[in-house]
Structures are given as C-alpha cells and as structure tokens.
Motif scaffolding. Structure first.
Motif, mmCIF file in Angstrom:
data_model
loop_
_atom_site.group_PDB
_atom_site.id
_atom_site.type_symbol
_atom_site.label_atom_id
_atom_site.label_comp_id
_atom_site.label_asym_id
_atom_site.label_seq_id
_atom_site.Cartn_x
_atom_site.Cartn_y
_atom_site.Cartn_z
ATOM 1 N N THR A 68 98.266 48.884 -24.285
ATOM 2 C CA THR A 68 99.400 49.555 -24.452
ATOM 3 C C THR A 68 99.413 51.094 -24.148
ATOM 4 N N ALA A 69 98.129 51.681 -23.923
ATOM 5 C CA ALA A 69 97.977 52.979 -23.765
ATOM 6 C C ALA A 69 98.420 53.544 -22.115
ATOM 7 N N ALA A 70 99.253 54.352 -21.828
ATOM 8 C CA ALA A 70 99.380 54.692 -20.510
ATOM 9 C C ALA A 70 98.392 54.959 -19.851
ATOM 10 N N LYS A 71 97.396 55.851 -20.358
ATOM 11 C CA LYS A 71 96.001 55.996 -19.676
ATOM 12 C C LYS A 71 94.935 56.103 -20.554
ATOM 13 N N PRO A 72 93.453 55.702 -20.285
ATOM 14 C CA PRO A 72 92.679 55.622 -21.217
ATOM 15 C C PRO A 72 92.430 57.008 -21.645
ATOM 16 N N LEU A 73 91.326 57.095 -22.808
ATOM 17 C CA LEU A 73 90.930 58.361 -23.123
ATOM 18 C C LEU A 73 89.576 58.600 -22.707
ATOM 19 N N VAL A 74 89.308 59.674 -22.071
ATOM 20 C CA VAL A 74 88.049 60.152 -21.606
ATOM 21 C C VAL A 74 87.585 61.394 -22.488
ATOM 22 N N LEU A 75 86.401 61.056 -22.749
ATOM 23 C CA LEU A 75 85.583 61.775 -23.856
ATOM 24 C C LEU A 75 84.377 62.393 -23.305
ATOM 25 N N HIS A 76 83.841 63.684 -23.338
ATOM 26 C CA HIS A 76 82.472 64.013 -22.733
ATOM 27 C C HIS A 76 81.628 64.164 -23.675
ATOM 28 N N ILE A 77 80.361 63.931 -23.520
ATOM 29 C CA ILE A 77 79.443 64.078 -24.683
ATOM 30 C C ILE A 77 78.401 64.822 -24.060
ATOM 31 N N ALA A 78 77.710 65.873 -24.870
ATOM 32 C CA ALA A 78 76.707 66.559 -24.702
ATOM 33 C C ALA A 78 75.426 65.906 -25.046
ATOM 34 N N ASN A 79 74.258 65.958 -24.397
ATOM 35 C CA ASN A 79 73.018 65.315 -25.028
ATOM 36 C C ASN A 79 72.608 65.852 -26.308
ATOM 37 N N PHE A 80 72.635 67.231 -26.239
ATOM 38 C CA PHE A 80 72.208 68.118 -27.407
ATOM 39 C C PHE A 80 73.281 68.919 -27.912
ATOM 40 N N ASP A 81 73.850 68.447 -28.787
ATOM 41 C CA ASP A 81 75.163 69.320 -29.351
ATOM 42 C C ASP A 81 74.558 70.640 -30.075
ATOM 43 N N SER A 82 73.355 70.911 -30.254
ATOM 44 C CA SER A 82 72.893 72.127 -30.870
ATOM 45 C C SER A 82 72.605 73.398 -29.783
ATOM 46 N N THR A 83 72.781 72.988 -28.634
ATOM 47 C CA THR A 83 72.335 73.673 -27.470
ATOM 48 C C THR A 83 73.521 74.854 -27.332
ATOM 49 N N ASP A 84 73.072 76.037 -27.099
ATOM 50 C CA ASP A 84 73.750 77.257 -26.871
ATOM 51 C C ASP A 84 74.663 76.823 -25.548
ATOM 52 N N VAL A 85 75.829 77.254 -25.639
ATOM 53 C CA VAL A 85 76.797 76.914 -24.579
ATOM 54 C C VAL A 85 76.187 77.798 -23.068
ATOM 55 N N ALA A 86 75.557 78.963 -23.618
ATOM 56 C CA ALA A 86 75.478 79.873 -22.195
ATOM 57 C C ALA A 86 74.067 79.139 -21.330
ATOM 58 N N THR A 87 73.154 78.365 -22.279
ATOM 59 C CA THR A 87 72.138 77.685 -21.526
ATOM 60 C C THR A 87 72.335 76.357 -20.850
ATOM 61 N N LEU A 88 73.503 75.957 -21.223
ATOM 62 C CA LEU A 88 73.821 74.619 -20.375
ATOM 63 C C LEU A 88 73.797 74.580 -18.815
ATOM 64 N N ASN A 89 74.047 75.586 -18.253
ATOM 65 C CA ASN A 89 73.783 75.545 -16.704
ATOM 66 C C ASN A 89 72.506 76.349 -16.275
ATOM 67 N N ILE A 90 71.830 76.583 -16.926
ATOM 68 C CA ILE A 90 70.467 76.935 -16.834
ATOM 69 C C ILE A 90 69.597 75.767 -16.862
ATOM 70 N N THR A 91 68.992 75.375 -15.570
ATOM 71 C CA THR A 91 68.302 74.233 -15.569
ATOM 72 C C THR A 91 66.940 74.709 -14.832
ATOM 73 N N ASN A 92 65.766 73.648 -15.110
ATOM 74 C CA ASN A 92 64.584 73.768 -14.720
ATOM 75 C C ASN A 92 64.064 72.378 -14.488
ATOM 76 N N MET A 93 62.833 72.225 -13.840
ATOM 77 C CA MET A 93 62.242 70.971 -13.515
ATOM 78 C C MET A 93 62.170 70.129 -14.831
#
Length: 167
Positions: A68-93
C-alpha cells in the motif's frame, strides 16, 4: 540516493559481497523497537577489506507487505550511536576489516523507536531488507583497496504491533 537504494535487487552479491539478515525480533518495549542480525559474507575468490567503523554504513528498507505504501521507508543506522558526529568522517586502518573468502562479518543491530519514532506508527506485516553501503576506499588510511558500493540483503518479514506506549 534513498530511492535508488530501495530499487536495488535483494539478496544478490555485489562485487563479491553478499548480505543476509536473520533473526528479526520485536523487543518487549511495546513501541515496535526490534533486533536483527546482519551477515556480510565474502563470496569473492580473494580476501576483501570492508569499512566497519563508526559512520553509518548500514540501513533498512521497509515496506508494507500488502504494497500500500507509495514508496518504501529507508532508514540509516550508525554502528555506534554514542560516537561524536565530528569523528564520523575521521577514519584510520582500525575502521577496516579484512574478510577471507567464505568468511563473514556479523553484527547484532537494534533499531529503536527512541531514535526512529516512526516505528511507533507501524502496524501489521512489513517486508524488510538491510543494506550495507561504503564509499571509503581506505587509500588515505593505508588500506590497499577497500570494497566500495552498496549491497542489499534478502527480504524478510516483520510483524509490527500497534504501539502501546505512544506518547
């Protein structure tokens, strides 16, 4: 981008990775929060490296089973909800994991109504797919070449109950 993800085929390997979702289970909170397990398997003949850091890389595609839905719901999940948003794009090995041929990276995931209040509005049977997406190739982090792309899991059914604790 969410519309494109929702149209991707379910359960098909992409560039040597296959994603499965299993053990979907509503929690007893009465708000349609639920648990599920994801299994990211390397079906490529060589080892592959995947991003497994704190930035969101998993998501859900939900649609009513009756269509019945016109389009599906798409939800994005963070692996670690307690992570500071500023660090999400800082990656290392350490944010990358190697998967040998035939091996799997498994995660237990919880999707809660506290973070996604729209879960409280759902009722009845839904079809659910999980996706894993990654655009980080790992080169700047010293990783030889990480898998990039989007892969969508098999489709499973989840039965939402009329939420009891709606505020």
């Amino acid at each position: 981008a969410d519309d494109e993800v929702a149209l991707l085929p379910a359960g098909e390997p992409v560039r040597g990775l296959k994603l499965e979702v299993r053990r979907v289970q509503l929690l007893r909170k009465g708000d349609n929060s639920f648990l599920f397990a994801t299994y990211l398997t390397n079906v490529f003949p060589k080892e592959q490296t995947v991003y497994d850091g704190p930035a969101p890389s998993y998501g859900l595609i939900l649609r009513p089973k009756d269509g019945t839905a016109a389009k599906p719901l798409v939800l994005h999940i963070a692996n670690f909800d307690s992570t500071d948003v500023a660090t999400l794009n800082i990656t290392n090995m350490t944010d990358f994991e190697s998967i040998d041929t035939g091996k799997t990276v498994a995660h237990e995931q919880e999707l809660g109504a506290a973070k996604f209040p729209l879960l409280e509005t759902l009722s009845g049977p839904y079809l659910m797919r999980v996706f894993y997406t990654n655009a980080r190739d790992g080169k700047k982090d010293g990783v030889n070449l990480a898998w990039t792309g989007t892969v969508v899991s098999n489709e499973v059914e989840i039965e939402f109950k009329k939420a009891e604790n709606v505020k």
